[in-house]
Design an enzyme around this catalytic site. Structure first.
Site, PDB file in Angstrom:
ATOM      1  N   SER A   1       0.811  -1.226   0.000  1.00 49.53           N
ATOM      2  CA  SER A   1       0.000   0.000   0.000  1.00 49.53           C
ATOM      3  C   SER A   1       0.838   1.266   0.000  1.00 49.53           C
ATOM      4  O   SER A   1       0.299   2.340  -0.281  1.00 49.53           O
ATOM      5  CB  SER A   1      -0.932   0.014   1.217  1.00 49.53           C
ATOM      6  OG  SER A   1      -1.872  -1.030   1.148  1.00 49.53           O
TER       7      SER A   1
ATOM      8  N   HIS B   1      -0.786   6.076   8.388  1.00 50.41           N
ATOM      9  CA  HIS B   1      -0.661   4.781   7.722  1.00 50.41           C
ATOM     10  C   HIS B   1      -0.209   5.017   6.282  1.00 50.41           C
ATOM     11  O   HIS B   1      -0.101   6.154   5.824  1.00 50.41           O
ATOM     12  CB  HIS B   1      -2.000   4.036   7.764  1.00 50.41           C
ATOM     13  CG  HIS B   1      -1.867   2.541   7.762  1.00 50.41           C
ATOM     14  ND1 HIS B   1      -2.019   1.792   6.621  1.00 50.41           N
ATOM     15  CD2 HIS B   1      -1.576   1.665   8.752  1.00 50.41           C
ATOM     16  CE1 HIS B   1      -1.841   0.507   6.908  1.00 50.41           C
ATOM     17  NE2 HIS B   1      -1.569   0.401   8.190  1.00 50.41           N
TER      18      HIS B   1
ATOM     19  N   THR C   1      -1.388   4.761   3.127  1.00 48.11           N
ATOM     20  CA  THR C   1      -2.128   5.549   2.142  1.00 48.11           C
ATOM     21  C   THR C   1      -2.130   7.037   2.468  1.00 48.11           C
ATOM     22  O   THR C   1      -1.695   7.852   1.646  1.00 48.11           O
ATOM     23  CB  THR C   1      -3.564   5.019   2.000  1.00 48.11           C
ATOM     24  OG1 THR C   1      -3.520   3.679   1.509  1.00 48.11           O
ATOM     25  CG2 THR C   1      -4.383   5.882   1.058  1.00 48.11           C
TER      26      THR C   1
ATOM     27  N   GLU D   1      -9.293   8.141  25.957  1.00 49.80           N
ATOM     28  CA  GLU D   1     -10.415   7.210  25.831  1.00 49.80           C
ATOM     29  C   GLU D   1     -10.132   5.868  26.496  1.00 49.80           C
ATOM     30  O   GLU D   1     -11.048   5.214  27.009  1.00 49.80           O
ATOM     31  CB  GLU D   1     -10.740   6.996  24.348  1.00 49.80           C
ATOM     32  CG  GLU D   1     -11.988   6.180  24.083  1.00 49.80           C
ATOM     33  CD  GLU D   1     -12.279   6.026  22.599  1.00 49.80           C
ATOM     34  OE1 GLU D   1     -13.289   5.368  22.266  1.00 49.80           O
ATOM     35  OE2 GLU D   1     -11.513   6.556  21.776  1.00 49.80           O
TER      36      GLU D   1
ATOM     37  N   PHE E   1      -9.562   9.584  16.337  1.00 49.01           N
ATOM     38  CA  PHE E   1     -10.636   8.910  17.050  1.00 49.01           C
ATOM     39  C   PHE E   1     -10.242   7.590  17.703  1.00 49.01           C
ATOM     40  O   PHE E   1     -11.051   6.982  18.391  1.00 49.01           O
ATOM     41  CB  PHE E   1     -11.815   8.701  16.096  1.00 49.01           C
ATOM     42  CG  PHE E   1     -12.312   9.993  15.496  1.00 49.01           C
ATOM     43  CD1 PHE E   1     -12.964  10.930  16.272  1.00 49.01           C
ATOM     44  CD2 PHE E   1     -12.092  10.288  14.161  1.00 49.01           C
ATOM     45  CE1 PHE E   1     -13.407  12.126  15.734  1.00 49.01           C
ATOM     46  CE2 PHE E   1     -12.532  11.478  13.600  1.00 49.01           C
ATOM     47  CZ  PHE E   1     -13.192  12.407  14.391  1.00 49.01           C
ATOM     48  N   GLU E   2      -9.008   7.141  17.481  1.00 47.88           N
ATOM     49  CA  GLU E   2      -8.516   5.907  18.111  1.00 47.88           C
ATOM     50  C   GLU E   2      -7.007   6.019  18.305  1.00 47.88           C
ATOM     51  O   GLU E   2      -6.329   6.742  17.560  1.00 47.88           O
ATOM     52  CB  GLU E   2      -8.819   4.675  17.248  1.00 47.88           C
ATOM     53  CG  GLU E   2     -10.231   4.147  17.379  1.00 47.88           C
ATOM     54  CD  GLU E   2     -10.523   3.573  18.766  1.00 47.88           C
ATOM     55  OE1 GLU E   2      -9.630   2.945  19.371  1.00 47.88           O
ATOM     56  OE2 GLU E   2     -11.655   3.752  19.231  1.00 47.88           O
TER      57      GLU E   2
ATOM     58  N   ASP F   1      -8.879  -3.579   3.582  1.00 48.19           N
ATOM     59  CA  ASP F   1      -7.625  -4.319   3.475  1.00 48.19           C
ATOM     60  C   ASP F   1      -7.367  -5.169   4.712  1.00 48.19           C
ATOM     61  O   ASP F   1      -6.986  -6.339   4.603  1.00 48.19           O
ATOM     62  CB  ASP F   1      -6.498  -3.304   3.277  1.00 48.19           C
ATOM     63  CG  ASP F   1      -5.119  -3.936   3.254  1.00 48.19           C
ATOM     64  OD1 ASP F   1      -4.792  -4.585   2.251  1.00 48.19           O
ATOM     65  OD2 ASP F   1      -4.379  -3.768   4.239  1.00 48.19           O
TER      66      ASP F   1
ATOM     67  N   HIS G   1      -6.837  -9.224   5.115  1.00 47.25           N
ATOM     68  CA  HIS G   1      -5.599  -9.798   5.654  1.00 47.25           C
ATOM     69  C   HIS G   1      -5.888 -10.812   6.764  1.00 47.25           C
ATOM     70  O   HIS G   1      -5.191 -11.816   6.903  1.00 47.25           O
ATOM     71  CB  HIS G   1      -4.690  -8.698   6.201  1.00 47.25           C
ATOM     72  CG  HIS G   1      -3.863  -8.022   5.162  1.00 47.25           C
ATOM     73  ND1 HIS G   1      -3.112  -8.708   4.238  1.00 47.25           N
ATOM     74  CD2 HIS G   1      -3.649  -6.704   4.903  1.00 47.25           C
ATOM     75  CE1 HIS G   1      -2.475  -7.847   3.451  1.00 47.25           C
ATOM     76  NE2 HIS G   1      -2.792  -6.620   3.834  1.00 47.25           N
TER      77      HIS G   1
ATOM     78  N   HIS H   1      -4.565  -1.921  -4.559  1.00 44.31           N
ATOM     79  CA  HIS H   1      -4.226  -3.278  -4.962  1.00 44.31           C
ATOM     80  C   HIS H   1      -5.419  -4.178  -4.677  1.00 44.31           C
ATOM     81  O   HIS H   1      -6.413  -3.756  -4.079  1.00 44.31           O
ATOM     82  CB  HIS H   1      -3.000  -3.782  -4.192  1.00 44.31           C
ATOM     83  CG  HIS H   1      -3.171  -3.651  -2.705  1.00 44.31           C
ATOM     84  ND1 HIS H   1      -3.987  -4.486  -1.966  1.00 44.31           N
ATOM     85  CD2 HIS H   1      -2.651  -2.763  -1.823  1.00 44.31           C
ATOM     86  CE1 HIS H   1      -3.969  -4.110  -0.703  1.00 44.31           C
ATOM     87  NE2 HIS H   1      -3.165  -3.065  -0.576  1.00 44.31           N
TER      88      HIS H   1
END
Length: 509
Positions: free
Chosen positions: A96, A157, A159, A221, A276-277, A323, A327, A365
């Site tokens: 990616s 990440h 992308t 959180e 958010f995470e 994706d 996986h 991909h």
């Protein structure tokens, strides 16, 4: 149980009328939209190969109580379609990061690297300098447009990072993940680059909170989960850095939950950072709807903020966890993520105009994901093939993977799937080869396009061609000579209409 197909499909005229209607639509495309694209929106379904698109279409229909096969995805409605060759410069089956560099920066690259050309070597910091390549997000920003990145993965990440970062290792999320020598040689982690390379990105939304805070800082959180703690070795609080770098006369909001997002008044917000995470965002099927927004909700707010700029905007939207579901061999998670992305595409279409907004939907991909087995019309996409295997006389699900964690043997034989609940979101579809993680596929991926200059995506292309089309359409980047003869909102169709009016007036006079 398979559904019966609609009664109208027994009538040959039903299919003839449908085909004639499609033919009329195709003929209308001869009047090309050559407007300048004020806005460009790119939807990237990570791992969304053609088999995933088809299965998503069926699932979307079945969620609406229909057989599914006849359903039309939002991307299916786009008038132009191409195929993109996804290989990396050093890989037949890509990753990616190298692909993101291609479809965002316009240059093919090595696997595992983002925002650098193929002269850069993965993991070798000293090959970074001089090999950086910029993305269409930066090209758009340099011309005064607003820009945004929305993802369901970490914002650093593979992308999203290709829009702003130059890194010889996609995994250098913070300096904690970098080898000591790379830090000493001057390479910067991806989270740092998000704040400093292009410091005025208007909208950034996704996961990845922990990479923004000093090491061992408890997460707001998840304060009792050590895995959610901050990771940074340099002691920086990058959310604070982000705030401090914004102009004093602008409103910049950092948020970390859904309630805060939905409470925003986009007309009053100039810059938005939503994390958010601690890591990637939660799968849609597991999402806590109090604390975590959906992809469509994030896209709605992003466009509402970005479209205030009279010069237009560029927005990258990634359905990144398609994706991850593949996986893990968990097709149900992957396909529900793809349905969410299609819903987000609809929202974007409702909020913009095809006259001045180029929208491109594609994948980086594919995966070794397939479905078959001669299933009947309307069969659950997650169900069994209608016949037993003629080799081991056991049932099998329609969905299968070429490799991955779903490979299981019971007493030396293939597992009997009728003894497990294959409808669970966590079910791992059977695979032919055992691997801890299923792999990407190497085949071409689809490119759907609508809006100004969308017809330039028309055949089989190298993946790095895509951002050059988006740049040409929106008059950003290196190729600007044609912009002198094109103006916003002035298409071939409009020109023909004006010419017709002028001719009528001339004949009357």
């Amino acid at each position: 149980m398979a559904q019966s197909f609609p009664e109208q499909e027994k009538d040959p005229d039903y299919w003839r009328r449908q085909a004639q209607n499609t033919l009329r639509q195709a003929l209308s495309l001869q009047q090309l939209n050559t407007n300048v694209a004020k806005n460009v929106i790119m939807f990237l379904g990570d791992g969304m190969g053609v088999s995933t698109v088809t299965a998503t279409r069926i699932l979307k229909g079945q969620l609406a109580g229909k057989p599914g096969e006849e359903t039309v995805l939002e991307m299916d409605k786009f008038p132009y379609l191409a195929l993109a060759k996804t290989y990396n410069t050093n890989a037949q089956v890509p990753d990616s990061a190298g692909t993101a560099t291609a479809y965002l920066c316009g240059v093919k690259a090595n696997e595992g690297t983002v925002g650098v050309n193929a002269a850069a070597v993965r993991g070798q910091c000293n090959t970074t300098k001089g090999n950086e390549v910029n993305s269409i997000l930066k090209w758009a920003k340099d011309t005064g447009k607003s820009v945004g990145v929305v993802t369901t993965t970490r914002v650093n990440h593979a992308t999203p990072s290709a829009t702003y970062a130059h890194s010889v290792n996609r995994d250098w999320y913070s300096d904690n993940e970098m080898p000591k020598e790379a830090v000493e040689e001057g390479c910067k982690d991806i989270a740092w680059q998000l704040m400093f390379n292009i410091p005025d990105i208007e909208v950034i939304m996704g996961g990845g909170r922990k990479y923004m805070f000093p090491k061992n800082t408890p997460d707001l959180e998840h304060p009792k989960d050590d895995r959610a703690n901050g990771t940074r070795q340099d002691g920086l609080n990058l959310t604070q850095v982000w705030r401090e770098k914004k102009p004093k006369d602008k409103v910049a909001r950092y948020i970390w939950n859904r309630e805060q997002l939905l409470a925003l008044r986009p007309q009053d917000v100039d810059y938005l950072l939503g994390l958010f995470e601690p890591g990637d965002m939660i799968y849609e099927l597991d999402r806590n709807k109090t604390t975590e927004p959906s992809l469509p909700e994030m896209v709605d707010v992003a466009i509402s903020i970005l479209k205030k700029n009279p010069k237009g905007f560029f927005l990258l939207v990634e359905g990144g966890r398609i994706d991850h579901g593949h996986h893990d061999g968990k097709a149900k998670l992957a396909l529900h993520e793809a349905v969410q992305m299609d819903l987000a595409i609809r929202i974007a279409g409702d909020m913009t105009s095809e006259e001045d907004t180029l929208t491109v939907v594609t994948a980086d991909h594919s995966h070794v994901f397939t479905f078959g087995g001669y299933t009947h019309r309307g069969s659950s996409i997650f169900g069994l093939a209608p016949s037993l295997s003629d080799s081991d006389q056991k049932p099998f699900t329609s969905i299968l993977y070429g490799n991955g964690p779903g490979y299981k043997l019971i007493n030396g034989n293939r597992e009997n799937v009728s003894t497990v609940d294959y409808n669970l979101p966590t079910y791992q579809a059977q695979s032919a080869v055992p691997l801890r993680q299923e792999t990407h596929g190497g085949e071409d991926v689809a490119v759907f396009a609508k809006g100004p200059m969308a017809h330039l995506l028309h055949g089989v292309h190298e993946q790095n061609y895509i951002p050059h089309v988006m740049a040409y359409a929106s008059c950003v980047g290196q190729n600007l000579d044609h912009c002198k003869t094109r103006s916003l909102g002035h298409s071939t169709k409009a020109s023909l209409s004006l010419l017709s009016i002028a001719l009528i007036v001339w004949l009357i006079l």
